[in-house]
Enzyme design. Structure first.
Site, PDB file in Angstrom:
ATOM      1  N   SER A 103       0.756  -0.338 -10.919  1.00  0.00           N
ATOM      2  CA  SER A 103      -0.330   0.191 -11.739  1.00  0.00           C
ATOM      3  C   SER A 103      -0.230   1.715 -11.859  1.00  0.00           C
ATOM      4  O   SER A 103      -0.249   2.277 -12.957  1.00  0.00           O
ATOM      5  CB  SER A 103      -1.658  -0.226 -11.105  1.00  0.00           C
ATOM      6  OG  SER A 103      -2.725   0.505 -11.629  1.00  0.00           O
ATOM      7  N   THR A 148     -12.114  11.056 -12.261  1.00  0.00           N
ATOM      8  CA  THR A 148     -11.939  12.452 -12.649  1.00  0.00           C
ATOM      9  C   THR A 148     -12.444  12.683 -14.076  1.00  0.00           C
ATOM     10  O   THR A 148     -13.082  13.701 -14.364  1.00  0.00           O
ATOM     11  CB  THR A 148     -10.449  12.845 -12.515  1.00  0.00           C
ATOM     12  OG1 THR A 148     -10.100  12.774 -11.141  1.00  0.00           O
ATOM     13  CG2 THR A 148     -10.201  14.248 -13.028  1.00  0.00           C
ATOM     14  N   THR A 172     -15.105   0.732 -10.658  1.00  0.00           N
ATOM     15  CA  THR A 172     -16.085   0.271  -9.666  1.00  0.00           C
ATOM     16  C   THR A 172     -16.471   1.387  -8.707  1.00  0.00           C
ATOM     17  O   THR A 172     -17.282   1.179  -7.826  1.00  0.00           O
ATOM     18  CB  THR A 172     -15.547  -0.926  -8.860  1.00  0.00           C
ATOM     19  OG1 THR A 172     -14.243  -0.590  -8.387  1.00  0.00           O
ATOM     20  CG2 THR A 172     -15.450  -2.163  -9.731  1.00  0.00           C
ATOM     21  N   SER A 173     -15.891   2.584  -8.875  1.00  0.00           N
ATOM     22  CA  SER A 173     -16.249   3.701  -8.000  1.00  0.00           C
ATOM     23  C   SER A 173     -17.338   4.532  -8.678  1.00  0.00           C
ATOM     24  O   SER A 173     -17.618   4.345  -9.853  1.00  0.00           O
ATOM     25  CB  SER A 173     -15.011   4.562  -7.741  1.00  0.00           C
ATOM     26  OG  SER A 173     -14.725   5.352  -8.870  1.00  0.00           O
ATOM     27  N   GLY A 196     -10.534   5.197  -3.356  1.00  0.00           N
ATOM     28  CA  GLY A 196     -11.287   4.621  -2.250  1.00  0.00           C
ATOM     29  C   GLY A 196     -12.106   5.618  -1.462  1.00  0.00           C
ATOM     30  O   GLY A 196     -12.896   5.214  -0.614  1.00  0.00           O
ATOM     31  N   LYS A 245      -8.793   2.425   1.752  1.00  0.00           N
ATOM     32  CA  LYS A 245      -7.957   1.307   1.318  1.00  0.00           C
ATOM     33  C   LYS A 245      -6.859   1.030   2.334  1.00  0.00           C
ATOM     34  O   LYS A 245      -6.529  -0.114   2.615  1.00  0.00           O
ATOM     35  CB  LYS A 245      -7.311   1.626  -0.038  1.00  0.00           C
ATOM     36  CG  LYS A 245      -8.242   1.473  -1.215  1.00  0.00           C
ATOM     37  CD  LYS A 245      -7.466   1.550  -2.523  1.00  0.00           C
ATOM     38  CE  LYS A 245      -8.438   1.517  -3.695  1.00  0.00           C
ATOM     39  NZ  LYS A 245      -7.758   1.653  -4.999  1.00  0.00           N
ATOM     40  N   ALA A 274     -14.256   5.879 -13.978  1.00  0.00           N
ATOM     41  CA  ALA A 274     -14.499   4.999 -12.838  1.00  0.00           C
ATOM     42  C   ALA A 274     -14.683   3.571 -13.322  1.00  0.00           C
ATOM     43  O   ALA A 274     -15.268   3.340 -14.372  1.00  0.00           O
ATOM     44  CB  ALA A 274     -15.759   5.446 -12.108  1.00  0.00           C
ATOM     45  N   ASP A 327      -6.246  -6.198  -4.264  1.00  0.00           N
ATOM     46  CA  ASP A 327      -5.645  -4.879  -4.401  1.00  0.00           C
ATOM     47  C   ASP A 327      -4.379  -4.854  -3.559  1.00  0.00           C
ATOM     48  O   ASP A 327      -4.283  -4.131  -2.583  1.00  0.00           O
ATOM     49  CB  ASP A 327      -6.659  -3.830  -3.920  1.00  0.00           C
ATOM     50  CG  ASP A 327      -6.425  -2.488  -4.584  1.00  0.00           C
ATOM     51  OD1 ASP A 327      -5.486  -2.387  -5.378  1.00  0.00           O
ATOM     52  OD2 ASP A 327      -7.166  -1.544  -4.286  1.00  0.00           O
ATOM     53  N   SER A 369      -8.473   8.188 -15.497  1.00  0.00           N
ATOM     54  CA  SER A 369      -9.315   7.069 -15.938  1.00  0.00           C
ATOM     55  C   SER A 369     -10.769   7.418 -15.666  1.00  0.00           C
ATOM     56  O   SER A 369     -11.095   8.341 -14.933  1.00  0.00           O
ATOM     57  CB  SER A 369      -8.937   5.825 -15.165  1.00  0.00           C
ATOM     58  OG  SER A 369      -9.096   6.075 -13.791  1.00  0.00           O
TER      59      SER A 369
END
Lengths: 502, 502
Positions: free
Chosen positions: A272, A211, A206-207, A176, A296, A204, A264, A202
């Site tokens: 998760s 990394t 939706t960001s 976030g 968040k 991205a 979320d 992972s």
């Protein structure tokens, strides 16, 4: 029977079957309202996929004697084009009954979550059905025992790595906050100290950058598991993409619904993160919960409650979890987007004077806490050790070794060509920066797919500005993206300037 | 800009846009995870549709300079193939904020429901998002004020008929009982009495027949609204399909998610039924709630609660509602499927001795209650008046006049060719018949699309049977359907036989 055809449409994690309206064998309308069909390859091990049915009126897409499958569904069935397939009415997945009980407000047991996880992993759920599970879980909330069951079910329906050591550390941020690329600093520091930190991240969703997206600017991140194992054992760490191993695959599928829906809930979030880390073989995990008005987590109460939930589930599944609540009031570092973030990281590793100090300090703090998982590190000394490793250049050397091992990017991307400076409308002091908006601007500009695009922040909260002085710069490669981003900037620049009293 | 293309794929009430992966203008991956795009026809009144994005790897589906829209989306945009369109990132519909508040357990206001209804009607919601709204409303439950708001919002976002009379009656069953074709008897009886009963019905969605499907065996049901109005004023009634008018269009969209999900909460049910009836211009409405172990309502408590909710919402919206709770323990009548049900109806209208008595009695009871909406009918006398109208042949004459007006079917369908009798496994008495299973068998056999298929019941609850005596017959036209139905029959025949003591 119908002949199988691969329809070259990527339906993004939802299986779709295509049947011609005039198919002589099956009357398409009969299936359509029921919404899902089962496609079977007969005389076989019973390979079958469930798919949502679309009716086709064009022989170029599927002929009347063909059954088309979208790319993900075709790959799952694993048969060749032209092979015979039959279609049946799909029974709703058996575990949907548990989802209905959850909608009724019931508490679910481990076996329910296991059944749901198995059906989701086997792609037996439509996106509607996944949405139903997520919303039902979010609204009534999962009790902490249910979060524990869900986490366990998510781990058990995938593969699990074993590194053969008793101390395997990791860190994870709940997300976030744009910029905030601490992992790429924590990994080399901790690995240089000699602790095992096999970091898989992972990309991205939706960001504007994950990394893995940012590391990819510097090195290859998609590595075969044998190669990864070899690197980790030699370098004590890696920064790779986690998508190649089937770690908690339920999570990837659920996230593909959670994100567009912006559902979320704490229970989902904890399950998760912890399921992925358990599957990845971690034994000790540091969780970063940024808190702030556009983060968040917005209130300390919520942060503490989330912390307890991480601790409860971690303890019961044999994962030692430490949680830190950090400042999430604005983006961390300067760059937002892969290339710009990678630049920030390398400036810090190289101890360059223009390196963003907030990112450096935060990374040292987190690395220090991870170092204290080492029984030989005295409580409270982690930060100093981390700083020594960074200042001495050992972190840079470790990062260079990791990059070398993973395979350096021969043509690192550079900041994108199209640029626009966003200027302060008044003189005064920056009093707030909106995380969500800055992420959205960078995303619209093309990040993370287009590595060089994003946003570079010149001013942070508390900085004085003159009217007309640039606050940040937008980078984009494609005119359409540049246009999307600049349009949003015009409407909502994301900065609040408190005007100086005259 | 891209050139618009109609992709001949029917995506069933969900808009899908197709973009080639190598589109030079927009980078498809950037859009995909965000899941929804807005497709605009520029230089225009701002026509735009929202669509889920699928990525295409085949120039035969869409070329790299084209933007494809699925059939429903193409029709909504209302532009011609080849016209220029542009694509933008879709903002989530503003009313989704209210859905999130509902997920948080908040109570929503009229303006929230209005905003949701408007966005749903404009196809701004994906199926996932509709599922989120439905599940959030089902789980926490809508308070009765919220059901009132939702009903009002559903009426206000569509058209509304006005018949210019003060007494416009209707009846509606909440569904779930196969056979049960009472409307086709109630309408001619009530119209013969002279009351205005302009009955518009839906087609079956997941059931084996709707009133419109069954009436279609006898006459045209898809009529232009002017024609319908003329028929209603002349005959005082009609039995037509309601899909041509835009009455409470939100309802049709929500049902397309509710049914496959089997989410059927009381609040949604009441809002769905009452909004349609209000939009259709009814002033007095009789609701039939069948109750039984395999009906939608299984306990008297639930039936009573549902009744109160119908009354509460009806009263506040100026619709006089009467509710009867009826026997829903087994199918009503003999036939299940359009042709077989139409046969039952005509046998009763013709007063044939083999006519199914349970359907006759139930229709008379309901018609009697509707007749009592007439101020000139003394309370308690409705049933007798209804019976007189039926026995005297006036109901048959009225039905024939209505059929003649709507346009008789020149080639009425007959029962389907493929037939199988399902025989009793033992001697004894039929002790139960499963509504859900019988509906599912008839549906698999091809009803309602294939008019002649379905199930014909020879035995009902309480009937004695000998071992090997036929319980019911399955009818199908297509071998695949016949196979699906017979497969299910073998696994679950749907009848319970209590064996006679020897």
């Amino acid at each position: 029977m119908l002949r199988l055809r691969r329809v070259a449409i990527d339906t993004y994690r939802e299986n779709v079957a295509y049947l011609h309206r005039d198919c002589p064998l099956y009357r398409s309308e009969g299936f359509q309202a029921l919404s899902k069909v089962e496609v079977q390859a007969p005389h076989d091990d019973g390979a079958a996929v469930l798919a949502v049915l679309n009716i086709v009126d064009d022989q170029a897409v599927v002929a009347t004697d063909e059954l088309g499958l979208s790319e993900p569904a075709f790959d799952q069935l694993g048969r060749s084009p032209g092979e015979p397939v039959r279609v049946a009415h799909a029974e709703p997945p058996a575990s949907l009954d548990a989802v209905h009980r959850k909608i009724q407000g019931e508490r679910l047991e481990l076996e329910d979550f296991l059944a749901i996880a198995k059906d989701v992993t086997a792609h037996r759920y439509s996106k509607m059905e996944i949405a139903a599970f997520l919303v039902a879980s979010a609204q009534a909330g999962l009790e902490r025992d249910e979060v524990l069951h869900l986490t366990r079910a998510m781990v058990e329906t995938g593969e699990r790595l074993d590194w053969g050591e008793s101390l395997v550390v990791d860190k994870h941020c709940i997300g976030g906050i744009p910029g905030n690329r601490t992992s790429m600093l924590v990994v080399p520091i901790v690995a240089a100290h000699g602790m095992l930190i096999p970091k898989t991240s992972s990309r991205a969703i939706t960001s504007p950058a994950g990394t893995a997206d940012t590391m990819e600017v510097l090195a290859r991140v998609s590595l075969p598991s044998e190669k990864l194992r070899e690197i980790v054992h030699r370098e004590r760490g890696c920064i790779a993409w986690g998508g190649t191993a089937r770690l908690a695959p339920v999570d990837d599928i659920m996230i593909s619904v959670e994100r567009p829906l912006s559902v979320d809930a704490p229970g989902q979030l904890v399950a998760s993160i912890l399921s992925k880390k358990l599957a990845a073989g971690s034994t000790h995990l540091l969780i970063d919960i940024p808190m702030g008005p556009t983060a968040k987590v917005r209130r300390m109460d919520d942060g503490l409650q989330l912390r307890k939930l991480f601790e409860f589930v971690g303890d019961r599944l044999g994962l030692h979890v430490q949680v830190v609540i950090t400042d999430g009031s604005q983006p961390i570092g300067r760059g937002i987007g892969p290339v710009l973030e990678a630049r920030d990281v390398m400036q810090i590793l190289r101890n360059e004077p223009e390196a963003p100090q907030d990112l450096r300090q935060k990374a040292l703090r987190l690395a220090g806490r991870v170092l204290e998982f080492d029984p030989d590190v005295r409580g409270g000394l982690g930060f100093d050790i981390a700083r020594d490793i960074l200042d001495s250049g050992r972190a840079l050397a470790k990062m260079e070794a990791i990059i070398e091992s993973q395979g350096p990017n021969p043509e690192p991307a550079t900041p994108a060509r199209l640029q626009q400076d966003v200027k302060s409308p008044a003189s005064g002091v920056v009093s707030a920066i909106d995380n969500l908006l800055m992420a959205r601007i960078a995303r619209l500009a093309g990040a993370p797919m287009d590595k060089g695009s994003g946003v570079d922040l010149f001013k942070k909260t508390g900085d004085p500005v003159e009217q007309g002085e640039p606050l940040y710069r937008v980078y984009a490669s494609f005119p359409a993206d540049f246009h999307f981003a600049c349009d949003l900037v015009k409407k909502k620049p994301g900065y609040v300037i408190e005007e100086a009293r005259k």
